[in-house]
Design an enzyme around this catalytic site. Structure first.
Site, PDB file in Angstrom:
ATOM      1  N   TRP A   1       0.832  -1.217   0.000  1.00 32.97           N
ATOM      2  CA  TRP A   1       0.000   0.000   0.000  1.00 32.97           C
ATOM      3  C   TRP A   1       0.865   1.265   0.000  1.00 32.97           C
ATOM      4  O   TRP A   1       1.843   1.335   0.747  1.00 32.97           O
ATOM      5  CB  TRP A   1      -0.926   0.004   1.228  1.00 32.97           C
ATOM      6  CG  TRP A   1      -1.832   1.196   1.296  1.00 32.97           C
ATOM      7  CD1 TRP A   1      -2.696   1.620   0.339  1.00 32.97           C
ATOM      8  CD2 TRP A   1      -1.961   2.116   2.390  1.00 32.97           C
ATOM      9  NE1 TRP A   1      -3.368   2.745   0.771  1.00 32.97           N
ATOM     10  CE2 TRP A   1      -2.930   3.071   2.023  1.00 32.97           C
ATOM     11  CE3 TRP A   1      -1.355   2.228   3.642  1.00 32.97           C
ATOM     12  CZ2 TRP A   1      -3.317   4.131   2.852  1.00 32.97           C
ATOM     13  CZ3 TRP A   1      -1.732   3.273   4.477  1.00 32.97           C
ATOM     14  CH2 TRP A   1      -2.696   4.206   4.080  1.00 32.97           C
TER      15      TRP A   1
ATOM     16  N   TYR B   1      -5.140  -0.719  -4.574  1.00 34.28           N
ATOM     17  CA  TYR B   1      -3.778  -0.172  -4.418  1.00 34.28           C
ATOM     18  C   TYR B   1      -3.241   0.280  -5.788  1.00 34.28           C
ATOM     19  O   TYR B   1      -3.111  -0.523  -6.718  1.00 34.28           O
ATOM     20  CB  TYR B   1      -2.822  -1.197  -3.783  1.00 34.28           C
ATOM     21  CG  TYR B   1      -3.166  -1.567  -2.350  1.00 34.28           C
ATOM     22  CD1 TYR B   1      -4.160  -0.915  -1.632  1.00 34.28           C
ATOM     23  CD2 TYR B   1      -2.482  -2.588  -1.691  1.00 34.28           C
ATOM     24  CE1 TYR B   1      -4.468  -1.258  -0.316  1.00 34.28           C
ATOM     25  CE2 TYR B   1      -2.779  -2.942  -0.368  1.00 34.28           C
ATOM     26  CZ  TYR B   1      -3.781  -2.265   0.300  1.00 34.28           C
ATOM     27  OH  TYR B   1      -4.086  -2.624   1.597  1.00 34.28           O
TER      28      TYR B   1
ATOM     29  N   TRP C   1      -2.531  -4.605  10.048  1.00 29.16           N
ATOM     30  CA  TRP C   1      -1.892  -3.583   9.194  1.00 29.16           C
ATOM     31  C   TRP C   1      -1.473  -2.330   9.978  1.00 29.16           C
ATOM     32  O   TRP C   1      -1.946  -2.092  11.074  1.00 29.16           O
ATOM     33  CB  TRP C   1      -2.781  -3.204   8.018  1.00 29.16           C
ATOM     34  CG  TRP C   1      -4.166  -2.650   8.243  1.00 29.16           C
ATOM     35  CD1 TRP C   1      -5.323  -3.370   8.333  1.00 29.16           C
ATOM     36  CD2 TRP C   1      -4.564  -1.268   8.342  1.00 29.16           C
ATOM     37  NE1 TRP C   1      -6.395  -2.526   8.489  1.00 29.16           N
ATOM     38  CE2 TRP C   1      -5.965  -1.233   8.488  1.00 29.16           C
ATOM     39  CE3 TRP C   1      -3.866  -0.063   8.304  1.00 29.16           C
ATOM     40  CZ2 TRP C   1      -6.692  -0.041   8.605  1.00 29.16           C
ATOM     41  CZ3 TRP C   1      -4.596   1.136   8.417  1.00 29.16           C
ATOM     42  CH2 TRP C   1      -5.989   1.138   8.568  1.00 29.16           C
TER      43      TRP C   1
HETATM   44  P1  NDP Z   1       3.395   0.735   8.642  1.00 27.92           P
HETATM   45  O1  NDP Z   1       2.509   1.366   9.636  1.00 27.92           O
HETATM   46  O2  NDP Z   1       4.509  -0.101   9.153  1.00 27.92           O
HETATM   47  O3  NDP Z   1       3.960   1.898   7.710  1.00 27.92           O
HETATM   48  C1  NDP Z   1       4.947   1.627   6.742  1.00 27.92           C
HETATM   49  C2  NDP Z   1       5.646   2.916   6.363  1.00 27.92           C
HETATM   50  O4  NDP Z   1       6.346   3.454   7.499  1.00 27.92           O
HETATM   51  C3  NDP Z   1       6.709   2.687   5.309  1.00 27.92           C
HETATM   52  O5  NDP Z   1       6.181   2.657   4.019  1.00 27.92           O
HETATM   53  C4  NDP Z   1       7.649   3.838   5.570  1.00 27.92           C
HETATM   54  O6  NDP Z   1       7.057   5.013   5.022  1.00 27.92           O
HETATM   55  C5  NDP Z   1       7.623   3.929   7.094  1.00 27.92           C
HETATM   56  N1  NDP Z   1       8.630   3.045   7.720  1.00 27.92           N
HETATM   57  C6  NDP Z   1       8.617   1.686   7.765  1.00 27.92           C
HETATM   58  N2  NDP Z   1       9.669   1.214   8.441  1.00 27.92           N
HETATM   59  C7  NDP Z   1      10.371   2.281   8.846  1.00 27.92           C
HETATM   60  C8  NDP Z   1      11.563   2.428   9.592  1.00 27.92           C
HETATM   61  N3  NDP Z   1      12.219   1.373  10.056  1.00 27.92           N
HETATM   62  N4  NDP Z   1      12.018   3.688   9.835  1.00 27.92           N
HETATM   63  C9  NDP Z   1      11.352   4.757   9.384  1.00 27.92           C
HETATM   64  N5  NDP Z   1      10.210   4.687   8.661  1.00 27.92           N
HETATM   65  C10 NDP Z   1       9.722   3.449   8.396  1.00 27.92           C
HETATM   66  O7  NDP Z   1       2.593  -0.224   7.660  1.00 27.92           O
HETATM   67  P2  NDP Z   1       1.590   0.124   6.429  1.00 27.92           P
HETATM   68  O8  NDP Z   1       0.668   1.227   6.799  1.00 27.92           O
HETATM   69  O9  NDP Z   1       2.399   0.255   5.198  1.00 27.92           O
HETATM   70  O10 NDP Z   1       0.747  -1.198   6.380  1.00 27.92           O
HETATM   71  C11 NDP Z   1       1.376  -2.428   5.981  1.00 27.92           C
HETATM   72  C12 NDP Z   1       0.513  -3.119   4.958  1.00 27.92           C
HETATM   73  O11 NDP Z   1      -0.767  -3.388   5.524  1.00 27.92           O
HETATM   74  C13 NDP Z   1       0.194  -2.332   3.672  1.00 27.92           C
HETATM   75  O12 NDP Z   1       1.226  -2.372   2.737  1.00 27.92           O
HETATM   76  C14 NDP Z   1      -1.035  -3.065   3.190  1.00 27.92           C
HETATM   77  O13 NDP Z   1      -0.665  -4.265   2.556  1.00 27.92           O
HETATM   78  C15 NDP Z   1      -1.749  -3.368   4.493  1.00 27.92           C
HETATM   79  N6  NDP Z   1      -2.784  -2.362   4.784  1.00 27.92           N
HETATM   80  C16 NDP Z   1      -4.093  -2.776   4.804  1.00 27.92           C
HETATM   81  C17 NDP Z   1      -5.119  -1.904   5.026  1.00 27.92           C
HETATM   82  C18 NDP Z   1      -6.520  -2.399   5.034  1.00 27.92           C
HETATM   83  O14 NDP Z   1      -7.459  -1.582   5.055  1.00 27.92           O
HETATM   84  N7  NDP Z   1      -6.749  -3.691   5.014  1.00 27.92           N
HETATM   85  C19 NDP Z   1      -4.865  -0.462   5.250  1.00 27.92           C
HETATM   86  C20 NDP Z   1      -3.457  -0.120   5.260  1.00 27.92           C
HETATM   87  C21 NDP Z   1      -2.474  -1.048   5.047  1.00 27.92           C
HETATM   88  P3  NDP Z   1       7.886   6.337   4.616  1.00 27.92           P
HETATM   89  O15 NDP Z   1       9.320   5.945   4.420  1.00 27.92           O
HETATM   90  O16 NDP Z   1       7.235   6.819   3.389  1.00 27.92           O
HETATM   91  O17 NDP Z   1       7.692   7.266   5.759  1.00 27.92           O
END
Ligand code: NDP
Length: 327
Positions: A21, A54, A209
């Site tokens: 996502w 997505y 998530w």
């Molecule tokens: P997180 O809350 O872990 O956010 C991930 C984001 O945080 C990254 O893309 C990056 O963004 C930042 N990040 C991750 N690791 C680090 C780190 N070590 N240090 C600093 N920044 C970091 O998870 P997501 O919100 O991405 O959710 C994970 C998955 O869950 C999604 O990909 C999707 O498949 C699913 N999902 C499902 C939903 C649903 O409604 N069913 C809704 C949302 C997600 P950046 O570098 O840009 O700051």
């Protein structure tokens, strides 16, 4: 990597999984998407999460291309999709959980992902305009046709999930076996209270998530607002407003301090904290950089750091434990 059974099913899912996502076919380039998936797979991740909405279908296309190129044994990984929001088109029946959209969406996702079946198929949100029975029957048909293996829900209420179960039971067909809720240190109610009864009764699995609350649970928002991060993206202003509040940052600052004294990073502490919950089957990670994914995958090595005493300390700092009903 360790593997958990997905609820009461016999399916094993890695404790950490990987989703696309915001990142795939949007924030990051295709080469990096490929590197991230390869790194995750090499480290034992066996579940890749996706959805029709997505990048309006392009995230699935890209994941499908990468899966094809990697040529991993199809029996060694799980891939998901989710139906409800559509792929960007908004005419009647191009969204929702009616039989027509579910069938068409599933066929489109199979094509984009370039697989013969989808392992986990989620109803991305409840559809207030379609009887749950229509959705349950359609999901069951897809299972019978071999197009999906397991079906579940995402962000459904306990009541809606139970209704789906009752319908499935009365018809002797397949009910939902997993739910995909948001779960992180700031968002706890559903997983810790609302679903308590269904964990016990139907044995729901969870693929949770936003374990880092979209990046809030890192140290990067503690100083000057960083460039090129999710919460700085214009289209996600609504998410930034919700996440970056003085109150939240105050807590993140304290958590970060604690993490430093434990010699782990805050993201690792936040992810390990989710993994510790026995009702969490898998924590879906997101990453926009290889270094982030490397750091996050190491969270599992940090599990022993989260002793009962440390967990109590975290609880004090969060001060947001949802209350369970007294009886
Ligand atoms: P997180 O809350 O872990 O956010 C991930 C984001 O945080 C990254 O893309 C990056 O963004 C930042 N990040 C991750 N690791 C680090 C780190 N070590 N240090 C600093 N920044 C970091 O998870 P997501 O919100 O991405 O959710 C994970 C998955 O869950 C999604 O990909 C999707 O498949 C699913 N999902 C499902 C939903 C649903 O409604 N069913 C809704 C949302 C997600 P950046 O570098 O840009 O700051």
């Amino acid at each position: 990597m360790e593997y958990n059974f997905l609820g009461k099913t016999g399916l094993q899912v890695s404790q950490l999984s990987f989703g696309s996502w915001v990142t795939f076919a949007n924030q990051i380039d295709n080469k990096l998407s490929e590197k991230l998936m390869a790194l995750a797979y090499e480290q034992g991740v066996n579940f890749f999460d996706n959805a029709e909405i997505y990048a309006e279908g392009k995230s699935e296309e890209l994941m499908g291309t990468i899966l094809k190129k990697m040529n991993w044994d199809r029996t060694s990984y799980l891939v998901s999709s989710k139906v409800f929001f559509g792929d960007g088109r908004k005419k009647p029946n191009q969204t929702g959980l009616n039989r027509k959209h579910i069938m068409e969406a599933c066929h489109a996702s199979l094509k984009r992902l370039r697989v013969d079946y989808i392992d986990l198929y989620f109803c991305h949100r409840p559809d207030k305009n379609t009887p749950i029975e229509e959705t349950v029957r359609t999901m069951n048909t897809l299972i019978q046709q071999g197009k999906i293996l397991y079906w579940g829900t995402s962000e459904w209420s306990a009541q809606e999930i139970m209704e789906a179960h009752m319908v499935a039971r009365s018809l002797n067909i397949e009910g939902p076996v997993m739910e995909q809720p948001q779960y992180n240190m700031f968002y706890r109610e559903k997983v810790e209270v609302e679903f308590n009864q269904i964990f016990k009764t139907v044995g729901l699995g969870t693929t949770i998530w936003s374990p880092l609350a979209s990046g809030l649970l890192t140290n990067k928002y503690l100083g000057k607002f960083p460039e090129n991060t999710r919460l700085g993206r214009e289209e996600l202003d609504w998410l930034k407003e919700r996440a970056i509040t003085e109150d939240n940052l105050k807590i993140v600052r304290k958590l970060n301090k604690l993490a430093l004294t434990l010699d782990i990073s805050l993201p690792q502490m936040a992810i390990a904290w989710c993994v510790k919950n026995p009702n969490v089957s898998t924590v879906i990670l997101g990453a926009s950089k290889v270094s982030q994914l490397e750091e996050n995958l190491k969270s599992l090595d940090m599990l022993p750091v989260l002793t009962d005493e440390v967990l109590r300390h975290i609880e004090e700092l969060l001060d947001n434990k949802p209350k369970k009903p007294a009886f």
